[in-house]
Scaffold this motif. Structure first.
Motif, short mmCIF file in Angstrom:
data_model
loop_
_atom_site.label_atom_id
_atom_site.label_comp_id
_atom_site.label_asym_id
_atom_site.label_seq_id
_atom_site.Cartn_x
_atom_site.Cartn_y
_atom_site.Cartn_z
N MET A 1 25.93 -22.43 1.97
CA MET A 1 26.79 -22.11 3.22
C MET A 1 25.75 -22.07 4.37
SD MET A 1 29.61 -19.12 3.81
CE MET A 1 28.36 -17.68 3.46
N ALA A 2 26.02 -22.67 5.51
CA ALA A 2 25.30 -22.37 6.91
C ALA A 2 26.17 -21.64 7.70
CB ALA A 2 24.99 -23.89 7.44
N ILE A 3 25.79 -20.43 7.89
CA ILE A 3 26.65 -19.56 8.84
C ILE A 3 25.97 -19.69 10.31
CG2 ILE A 3 27.00 -17.06 9.45
CD1 ILE A 3 26.98 -16.33 6.51
N GLU A 4 27.04 -19.79 11.30
CA GLU A 4 26.74 -19.92 12.47
C GLU A 4 27.26 -19.10 13.46
OE1 GLU A 4 28.02 -23.94 13.60
OE2 GLU A 4 26.66 -24.91 12.02
N VAL A 5 26.37 -18.90 14.60
CA VAL A 5 27.05 -17.87 15.58
C VAL A 5 28.56 -18.29 16.04
CG1 VAL A 5 26.59 -16.94 17.97
CG2 VAL A 5 24.70 -17.10 16.46
N GLY A 6 29.37 -17.44 16.34
CA GLY A 6 30.66 -17.69 16.65
C GLY A 6 31.54 -18.10 15.27
N GLN A 7 31.08 -18.17 14.46
CA GLN A 7 31.82 -18.37 12.97
C GLN A 7 32.71 -17.29 12.56
OE1 GLN A 7 29.73 -19.97 9.94
NE2 GLN A 7 31.44 -20.45 8.57
N VAL A 34 30.67 -13.82 13.79
CA VAL A 34 29.05 -13.91 13.58
C VAL A 34 28.50 -13.65 14.98
CG1 VAL A 34 27.08 -14.97 12.99
CG2 VAL A 34 29.10 -15.00 11.51
N ASP A 35 27.76 -12.71 15.45
CA ASP A 35 27.36 -12.45 16.73
C ASP A 35 25.77 -12.58 16.91
OD1 ASP A 35 27.76 -11.54 19.25
OD2 ASP A 35 26.66 -9.39 18.73
N GLY A 36 25.16 -12.97 15.61
CA GLY A 36 23.71 -13.29 15.82
C GLY A 36 23.20 -13.03 14.36
N PHE A 37 21.58 -13.02 14.45
CA PHE A 37 20.89 -13.03 13.18
C PHE A 37 19.75 -11.79 13.69
CE2 PHE A 37 22.75 -16.99 13.30
CZ PHE A 37 23.40 -17.01 12.13
N ASP A 41 13.81 -7.57 6.33
CA ASP A 41 12.99 -6.74 5.47
C ASP A 41 11.77 -7.63 5.58
OD1 ASP A 41 13.43 -9.01 4.02
OD2 ASP A 41 14.07 -7.92 2.15
N GLY A 42 11.29 -8.35 6.60
CA GLY A 42 10.17 -9.30 6.71
C GLY A 42 10.31 -10.55 6.10
N SER A 43 11.32 -10.50 5.39
CA SER A 43 11.30 -12.09 4.63
C SER A 43 12.80 -12.61 4.67
CB SER A 43 10.73 -12.08 3.24
OG SER A 43 11.33 -11.24 2.46
N GLY A 44 13.64 -11.60 4.86
CA GLY A 44 15.03 -11.86 4.82
C GLY A 44 15.72 -11.90 5.95
N VAL A 45 16.87 -12.51 6.13
CA VAL A 45 17.55 -12.72 7.55
C VAL A 45 19.14 -11.98 7.16
CG1 VAL A 45 18.65 -14.33 9.13
CG2 VAL A 45 16.19 -14.67 8.21
N GLY A 46 19.31 -11.24 8.46
CA GLY A 46 20.60 -10.48 7.95
C GLY A 46 21.50 -11.14 9.05
N VAL A 47 22.77 -11.39 8.91
CA VAL A 47 23.83 -11.91 9.76
C VAL A 47 24.62 -10.57 10.44
CG1 VAL A 47 25.87 -13.39 9.97
CG2 VAL A 47 24.21 -13.71 8.09
N VAL A 48 24.38 -10.75 11.68
CA VAL A 48 25.22 -9.61 12.45
C VAL A 48 26.61 -9.87 12.65
CG1 VAL A 48 25.19 -8.37 14.77
CG2 VAL A 48 23.24 -8.85 13.68
N VAL A 49 27.84 -9.14 12.17
CA VAL A 49 29.08 -9.60 12.52
C VAL A 49 29.60 -8.50 13.48
CG1 VAL A 49 31.20 -10.02 11.05
CG2 VAL A 49 29.04 -10.65 10.16
#
Length: 66
Positions: A1-7, A34-37, A41-49
């Motif tokens: 699943m590709a999460i996008e800003v605004g979704q 979704v507001d951003g990313f 932890d240096g290798s992972g990406v979190g999704v800001v909701v």
């Protein structure tokens, strides 16, 4: 699943890093935008909701599209 800003996304799982007062609000209404990313932890990406009145981040596997 590709999460996008605004979704619009729904929280399907909560991990213990989220404060109890925020958990209560998310359980009342688990759908946000979704507001951003952010790097988590240096290798992972979190999704800001963004929810009604607050925002927090999640790992991608904690969310599902609405």
């Amino acid at each position: 699943m590709a999460i996008e800003v605004g979704q619009r996304v729904k929280v399907r799982r909560l991990r213990d890093r989220i404060p109890a007062n925020i958990v209560g609000k998310i359980k009342e209404n688990p759908v946000g935008t979704v507001d951003g990313f952010r790097m988590v932890d240096g290798s992972g990406v979190g999704v800001v909701v963004k929810f009604d009145g607050f925002a927090t981040w999640f790992f991608e596997d904690e969310l599902e599209p609405v």
